[in-house]
Design a protein around this motif. Structure first.
Motif, PDB file in Angstrom:
ATOM      1  N   ALA A  38       0.847  -1.190   0.000  1.00 32.87           N
ATOM      2  CA  ALA A  38       0.000   0.000   0.000  1.00 32.87           C
ATOM      3  C   ALA A  38       0.882   1.239   0.000  1.00 32.87           C
ATOM      4  N   ARG A  39       0.413   2.271  -0.651  1.00 37.40           N
ATOM      5  CA  ARG A  39       1.115   3.560  -0.628  1.00 37.40           C
ATOM      6  C   ARG A  39       0.441   4.422   0.437  1.00 37.40           C
ATOM      7  N   ILE A  40       1.253   4.944   1.343  1.00 41.31           N
ATOM      8  CA  ILE A  40       0.753   5.715   2.479  1.00 41.31           C
ATOM      9  C   ILE A  40       1.597   6.981   2.599  1.00 41.31           C
ATOM     10  N   LYS A  41       0.959   8.071   3.011  1.00 43.67           N
ATOM     11  CA  LYS A  41       1.706   9.304   3.235  1.00 43.67           C
ATOM     12  C   LYS A  41       2.774   9.035   4.294  1.00 43.67           C
ATOM     13  N   PRO A  42       4.013   9.468   4.022  1.00 40.53           N
ATOM     14  CA  PRO A  42       5.111   9.177   4.957  1.00 40.53           C
ATOM     15  C   PRO A  42       4.864   9.647   6.386  1.00 40.53           C
ATOM     16  N   ASP A  43       4.291  10.846   6.566  1.00 40.88           N
ATOM     17  CA  ASP A  43       4.074  11.334   7.927  1.00 40.88           C
ATOM     18  C   ASP A  43       3.019  10.506   8.658  1.00 40.88           C
ATOM     19  N   LEU A  44       1.998  10.063   7.944  1.00 39.48           N
ATOM     20  CA  LEU A  44       0.981   9.199   8.543  1.00 39.48           C
ATOM     21  C   LEU A  44       1.610   7.868   8.950  1.00 39.48           C
ATOM     22  N   LYS A  45       2.421   7.308   8.072  1.00 42.25           N
ATOM     23  CA  LYS A  45       3.093   6.031   8.359  1.00 42.25           C
ATOM     24  C   LYS A  45       3.953   6.144   9.609  1.00 42.25           C
ATOM     25  N   THR A  46       4.715   7.216   9.722  1.00 40.24           N
ATOM     26  CA  THR A  46       5.589   7.411  10.874  1.00 40.24           C
ATOM     27  C   THR A  46       4.788   7.520  12.162  1.00 40.24           C
ATOM     28  N   LYS A  47       3.721   8.330  12.141  1.00 42.93           N
ATOM     29  CA  LYS A  47       2.893   8.516  13.338  1.00 42.93           C
ATOM     30  C   LYS A  47       2.242   7.200  13.771  1.00 42.93           C
ATOM     31  N   VAL A  48       1.689   6.471  12.800  1.00 44.36           N
ATOM     32  CA  VAL A  48       0.987   5.227  13.125  1.00 44.36           C
ATOM     33  C   VAL A  48       1.966   4.157  13.596  1.00 44.36           C
ATOM     34  N   GLU A  49       3.122   4.065  12.968  1.00 50.00           N
ATOM     35  CA  GLU A  49       4.096   3.063  13.413  1.00 50.00           C
ATOM     36  C   GLU A  49       4.583   3.364  14.826  1.00 50.00           C
ATOM     37  N   HIS A  50       4.643   4.638  15.194  1.00 50.38           N
ATOM     38  CA  HIS A  50       5.015   5.005  16.566  1.00 50.38           C
ATOM     39  C   HIS A  50       3.944   4.500  17.550  1.00 50.38           C
ATOM     40  N   ILE A  51       2.686   4.631  17.163  1.00 51.79           N
ATOM     41  CA  ILE A  51       1.592   4.121  17.999  1.00 51.79           C
ATOM     42  C   ILE A  51       1.674   2.608  18.098  1.00 51.79           C
ATOM     43  N   PHE A  52       1.913   1.930  16.977  1.00 51.86           N
ATOM     44  CA  PHE A  52       2.064   0.470  17.003  1.00 51.86           C
ATOM     45  C   PHE A  52       3.182   0.073  17.964  1.00 51.86           C
ATOM     46  N   GLN A  53       4.286   0.802  17.922  1.00 54.94           N
ATOM     47  CA  GLN A  53       5.417   0.501  18.795  1.00 54.94           C
ATOM     48  C   GLN A  53       5.011   0.619  20.263  1.00 54.94           C
ATOM     49  N   LYS A  54       4.264   1.673  20.595  1.00 56.75           N
ATOM     50  CA  LYS A  54       3.791   1.838  21.974  1.00 56.75           C
ATOM     51  C   LYS A  54       2.898   0.680  22.394  1.00 56.75           C
ATOM     52  N   LEU A  55       2.145   0.127  21.429  1.00 52.57           N
ATOM     53  CA  LEU A  55       1.252  -0.993  21.708  1.00 52.57           C
ATOM     54  C   LEU A  55       1.970  -2.338  21.673  1.00 52.57           C
ATOM     55  N   GLY A  56       3.251  -2.313  21.313  1.00 50.08           N
ATOM     56  CA  GLY A  56       4.018  -3.555  21.240  1.00 50.08           C
ATOM     57  C   GLY A  56       3.734  -4.361  19.983  1.00 50.08           C
ATOM     58  N   LEU A  57       3.304  -3.673  18.929  1.00 47.99           N
ATOM     59  CA  LEU A  57       2.967  -4.344  17.671  1.00 47.99           C
ATOM     60  C   LEU A  57       3.902  -3.916  16.555  1.00 47.99           C
ATOM     61  N   THR A  58       4.205  -4.854  15.678  1.00 52.33           N
ATOM     62  CA  THR A  58       4.862  -4.486  14.435  1.00 52.33           C
ATOM     63  C   THR A  58       3.772  -4.094  13.445  1.00 52.33           C
ATOM     64  N   THR A  59       4.168  -3.460  12.358  1.00 52.29           N
ATOM     65  CA  THR A  59       3.188  -3.104  11.339  1.00 52.29           C
ATOM     66  C   THR A  59       2.518  -4.363  10.787  1.00 52.29           C
ATOM     67  N   THR A  60       3.287  -5.412  10.584  1.00 54.30           N
ATOM     68  CA  THR A  60       2.735  -6.673  10.086  1.00 54.30           C
ATOM     69  C   THR A  60       1.706  -7.244  11.057  1.00 54.30           C
ATOM     70  N   GLU A  61       2.014  -7.213  12.349  1.00 59.43           N
ATOM     71  CA  GLU A  61       1.066  -7.717  13.351  1.00 59.43           C
ATOM     72  C   GLU A  61      -0.211  -6.881  13.365  1.00 59.43           C
ATOM     73  N   ALA A  62      -0.064  -5.564  13.233  1.00 58.87           N
ATOM     74  CA  ALA A  62      -1.239  -4.683  13.225  1.00 58.87           C
ATOM     75  C   ALA A  62      -2.115  -4.954  12.000  1.00 58.87           C
ATOM     76  N   ILE A  63      -1.499  -5.160  10.853  1.00 61.69           N
ATOM     77  CA  ILE A  63      -2.264  -5.470   9.640  1.00 61.69           C
ATOM     78  C   ILE A  63      -2.962  -6.816   9.797  1.00 61.69           C
ATOM     79  N   ASN A  64      -2.267  -7.812  10.335  1.00 62.11           N
ATOM     80  CA  ASN A  64      -2.888  -9.120  10.571  1.00 62.11           C
ATOM     81  C   ASN A  64      -4.061  -9.006  11.535  1.00 62.11           C
TER      82      ASN A  64
END
Length: 86
Positions: A9-35
């Motif tokens: 998927a193509r995602i705006k870089p700033d959105l990707k960075t912000k969301v991945e930071h949230i995933f990190q706080k939740l203890g999730l990788t991007t792959t785990e969050a998508i799953n």
């Protein structure tokens, strides 16, 4: 079962960075969050949240907050309640 399918998927870089930071706080990788999202779609037989167009009042408020207009800043919870008159 091995995981061999790929999702791209193509995602705006700033959105990707912000969301991945949230995933990190939740203890999730991007792959785990998508799953997790895919599994919830499967279980719910649709999106796992309500999707609707906001009404005109909500749209105006969102536009103002995006432009940082008419925001009330609070120092703490007590200050917030004071400003709300509670």
């Amino acid at each position: 079962m091995t995981k061999t399918a790929t999702v791209r998927a193509r995602i705006k870089p700033d959105l990707k960075t912000k969301v991945e930071h949230i995933f990190q706080k939740l203890g999730l990788t991007t792959t785990e969050a998508i799953n997790l999202f895919y599994k919830q779609v499967e279980l719910q037989q649709g999106l796992p949240f309500e999707v609707k167009i906001p009404n005109m009042t909500t749209q105006k408020i969102l536009e103002k907050t995006d432009q940082e207009e008419e925001l009330i800043h609070c120092d703490n919870l007590e200050n917030m309640f004071e400003q709300l008159g509670m």
